[in-house]
Each structure stands twice: as C-alpha cells, then as structure tokens.
Design a protein around this motif. Structure first.
Motif, PDB file in Angstrom:
ATOM      1  N   ILE A 222      -4.698   5.278  -5.716  1.00 23.99           N
ATOM      2  CA  ILE A 222      -4.042   6.123  -4.706  1.00 23.99           C
ATOM      3  C   ILE A 222      -3.976   5.396  -3.368  1.00 23.99           C
ATOM      4  CG2 ILE A 222      -4.188   8.290  -3.427  1.00 23.99           C
ATOM      5  CD1 ILE A 222      -5.586   9.513  -5.871  1.00 23.99           C
ATOM      6  N   GLY A 223      -5.124   4.883  -2.906  1.00 24.51           N
ATOM      7  CA  GLY A 223      -5.148   4.195  -1.622  1.00 24.51           C
ATOM      8  C   GLY A 223      -4.245   2.981  -1.584  1.00 24.51           C
ATOM      9  N   ARG A 224      -4.193   2.241  -2.700  1.00 24.07           N
ATOM     10  CA  ARG A 224      -3.346   1.050  -2.753  1.00 24.07           C
ATOM     11  C   ARG A 224      -1.865   1.419  -2.659  1.00 24.07           C
ATOM     12  NH1 ARG A 224      -4.487  -0.468  -7.680  1.00 24.07           N
ATOM     13  NH2 ARG A 224      -6.529  -1.211  -6.987  1.00 24.07           N
ATOM     14  N   LEU A 225      -1.453   2.472  -3.374  1.00 25.34           N
ATOM     15  CA  LEU A 225      -0.054   2.908  -3.318  1.00 25.34           C
ATOM     16  C   LEU A 225       0.318   3.363  -1.915  1.00 25.34           C
ATOM     17  CD1 LEU A 225       2.659   3.630  -4.621  1.00 25.34           C
ATOM     18  CD2 LEU A 225       1.662   5.842  -5.265  1.00 25.34           C
ATOM     19  N   LEU A 226      -0.557   4.106  -1.263  1.00 26.92           N
ATOM     20  CA  LEU A 226      -0.277   4.567   0.095  1.00 26.92           C
ATOM     21  C   LEU A 226      -0.144   3.379   1.048  1.00 26.92           C
ATOM     22  CD1 LEU A 226      -2.687   7.644   0.228  1.00 26.92           C
ATOM     23  CD2 LEU A 226      -0.189   7.703   0.154  1.00 26.92           C
ATOM     24  N   ALA A 227      -0.939   2.353   0.838  1.00 28.21           N
ATOM     25  CA  ALA A 227      -0.818   1.153   1.674  1.00 28.21           C
ATOM     26  C   ALA A 227       0.505   0.446   1.421  1.00 28.21           C
ATOM     27  CB  ALA A 227      -1.985   0.209   1.402  1.00 28.21           C
ATOM     28  N   GLU A 228       0.923   0.375   0.164  1.00 33.36           N
ATOM     29  CA  GLU A 228       2.169  -0.308  -0.165  1.00 33.36           C
ATOM     30  C   GLU A 228       3.387   0.404   0.405  1.00 33.36           C
ATOM     31  OE1 GLU A 228       1.990  -0.482  -4.390  1.00 33.36           O
ATOM     32  OE2 GLU A 228       0.577  -2.179  -4.436  1.00 33.36           O
ATOM     33  N   THR A 229       3.348   1.727   0.460  1.00 32.14           N
ATOM     34  CA  THR A 229       4.488   2.463   1.033  1.00 32.14           C
ATOM     35  C   THR A 229       4.515   2.339   2.546  1.00 32.14           C
ATOM     36  OG1 THR A 229       3.302   4.563   1.312  1.00 32.14           O
ATOM     37  CG2 THR A 229       4.330   4.145  -0.838  1.00 32.14           C
ATOM     38  N   ALA A 230       3.373   2.021   3.170  1.00 30.22           N
ATOM     39  CA  ALA A 230       3.226   1.872   4.626  1.00 30.22           C
ATOM     40  C   ALA A 230       3.406   3.180   5.384  1.00 30.22           C
ATOM     41  CB  ALA A 230       4.201   0.830   5.179  1.00 30.22           C
ATOM     42  N   GLU A 231       3.534   4.295   4.663  1.00 25.18           N
ATOM     43  CA  GLU A 231       3.733   5.572   5.353  1.00 25.18           C
ATOM     44  C   GLU A 231       2.503   5.967   6.164  1.00 25.18           C
ATOM     45  OE1 GLU A 231       6.504   7.377   5.625  1.00 25.18           O
ATOM     46  OE2 GLU A 231       7.473   5.719   4.593  1.00 25.18           O
ATOM     47  N   LEU A 232       1.319   5.621   5.674  1.00 25.27           N
ATOM     48  CA  LEU A 232       0.100   6.021   6.372  1.00 25.27           C
ATOM     49  C   LEU A 232      -0.489   4.916   7.231  1.00 25.27           C
ATOM     50  CD1 LEU A 232      -1.642   8.367   3.816  1.00 25.27           C
ATOM     51  CD2 LEU A 232      -1.213   8.869   6.218  1.00 25.27           C
ATOM     52  N   THR A 233       0.168   3.772   7.284  1.00 28.75           N
ATOM     53  CA  THR A 233      -0.286   2.709   8.179  1.00 28.75           C
ATOM     54  C   THR A 233       0.711   2.472   9.314  1.00 28.75           C
ATOM     55  OG1 THR A 233       0.670   1.088   6.640  1.00 28.75           O
ATOM     56  CG2 THR A 233      -1.703   1.522   6.469  1.00 28.75           C
TER      57      THR A 233
END
Length: 297
Positions: free
Chosen positions: A52-63
């Motif tokens: 989950i955390g890796r996917l969120l990082a890849e989308t850059a939506e939460l960074t």
C-alpha cells in the motif's frame, strides 16, 4: 437536550437496519473531532503495509499533492455519511472512489485491510481518548456501515461483526507490516502536512503525533521511539480533553468533515463528481451494487 440523549436515541434503533442513522450520529454528533483524528490515524496506518505504502509513493498523490489527497479522501467518505448510499451524491462519491482504485492493481486483501482500519481504529481511539466508549449496538452499526461500503466498492470476503474486522486487521498487520522506502516518504509527507496546519507549533504537533504511534508503526517506518515522558504527556492531555468534553452539552446540529478547518483545498466549494484524480491507466469502475436508473447509477 441532555448529555446522553443521543445515546438514548441510538438504543431505540436497530443496528442492522438503522446502521446509517446510528453511524451518522456517532460521526457528526457524538464524536466528530475524535472520528476525524481516528480516521486520519486509520489511513496513516495503512502505509505500513509495503504494497500500500509503495503504491501511494508511486502515484505521488500523498507526497506531491498531500493536502489535496487529504481533502479529497475526507470529502468523498463524508459524502456517503451525509447523504447515504442511495443518494445521488453518495453514489457519485462511491463511483469516484471505485474509479480511482480500479485504475491500479490493488489486491482484494489490501482493500479489505484498509476497510478494517476504518472500523477498528476509531473504536480503539474512543476506548482510549473518547468521552465515552462505544456500546455493542454502536460497534454493530459501525461494522454494518463499513461492510455495506465495502460491498459497494466490490470488496469480497468481508468481515461481518466488529470482532471479525478486528481479527482481520490484527492478523494482516502481523503478517504484512514492514519497511519500505516509498512508504516512509508517504509517512513523512503526511506528518509534515498535519503538523503544518499549526504554523509555528508544527514541531510540537509533529512530536505529539509521533507519540500516538504504537511500536509496530514506529518499527515499520524506522522512527526513533518518542521519549516516555512525551508519550505520557500527550496521552494524558487527550484523556483530560475527554473528561472536559463529557461535561459539555450534546451537539444539536451535525458537524460533517467538510466543515473541518483541515479541509483547505476548496474555499469556494466543490462538486463531488470532480473530487479526486482521474487516472486512465486501467478501465474505471462504477459501484458494483445494482441501483435503479438515475444520473449517478
């Protein structure tokens, strides 16, 4: 109204049939501040699952767009609470959630785990920091509400009772919590966002937020353990707040997440259909539960 009048109304309702009404009272009358904090912690908790955390990082939506992602998530979930599953806004919110999720390769197990956090983390937060604990009918209604939401999201093998949700969450975390560099970036960005809401107090707020994380989260993100004195001070302050809230009169009008000061991205209002992102990498989805004909079906 007297302090426990909302609870008396809840006790007159059927948690299986009237789950939406009960959950709406819990979220908008009895514990609006606590539910906001607990759901923030619930979503944050999911980052410690590397997939989950890796996917969120890849989308850059939460960074890169942390505030927008926070706003959109809160507002889409809030639309269902406020308007219900069969309303136009409720169906539109679920459709947007499904369109975004189905644009990525997310396992049913990860989706189910995220849903479990929405049930279990608020209950545990209220056990520790609420002005009262949830009753068994309230836990039943909350589990039914999120089981219904999960069904609309196409999640399978859903837990039925609160105890089932809790067992599923604990087992999944024990099996899957772990380190991921991208997840740590998402965690840092989220903590920075929440601390940044308080201006010059940001370092204090960030430290207080860290003091609320349990050891399994701290270990997964490789954070240093907060000093015991800081943990005790933060948790004592929240318990003192609960005692003060218990003395207040009940909230007569509902308070929805869209009214929270943390929602900063839509000062001129918003349309539910325009919330979130519109990725095109995979076919988008609608609500898998059949509805009658209508503009949002």
């Amino acid at each position: 109204m007297r302090r426990y009048d909302w609870l008396r109304e809840i006790r007159r309702l059927d948690p299986e049939r009237d789950f939406l009404r009960i959950y709406r009272i819990i979220a908008t009358h009895e514990f609006p501040w606590d539910l906001t904090r607990a759901l923030e912690l619930a979503l944050y908790r999911t980052y410690a699952v590397p997939s989950i955390g890796r996917l969120l990082a890849e989308t850059a939506e939460l960074t890169d767009r942390t505030q927008k992602r926070y706003d959109d998530t809160a507002l889409l979930l809030d639309a269902v609470v406020e308007h219900g599953f069969d309303s136009e806004d409720g169906r539109t919110a679920i459709r947007r959630i499904n369109q975004m999720h189905r644009s990525y390769d997310i396992s049913n197990e990860d989706m189910r785990y995220v849903l479990c956090t929405f049930v279990v983390v608020p209950k545990r937060w209220l056990d520790e920091y609420g002005w009262r604990r949830l009753t068994a009918p309230e836990r039943h209604a909350m589990a039914t509400y999120y089981r219904t939401l999960g069904r609309h999201m196409g999640i399978t093998e859903l837990p039925r009772t609160y105890e089932d949700f809790e067992q599923c969450l604990d087992a999944y975390e024990e099996a899957h919590f772990g380190w991921d560099e991208g997840a740590r970036r998402v965690s840092d960005a989220t903590l920075d966002l929440m601390a940044g809401w308080y201006g010059p107090l940001a370092p204090v707020v960030r430290g207080a937020s860290m003091a609320l994380l349990d050891d399994s989260l701290l270990d997964a993100f490789r954070y240093e353990r907060p000093k015991p004195a800081v943990q005790k001070a933060v948790r004592t302050a929240l318990k003192l707040r609960a005692k003060a809230v218990r003395l207040l009169p009940p909230r007569r009008t509902p308070h929805y997440a869209r009214q929270n000061p943390e929602i900063k991205g839509y000062p001129n209002g918003f349309r539910v259909a325009e919330l979130g992102t519109f990725p095109t990498s995979r076919p988008t989805g609608t609500c898998p539960v059949p509805h009658g004909e209508g503009p949002a079906s």
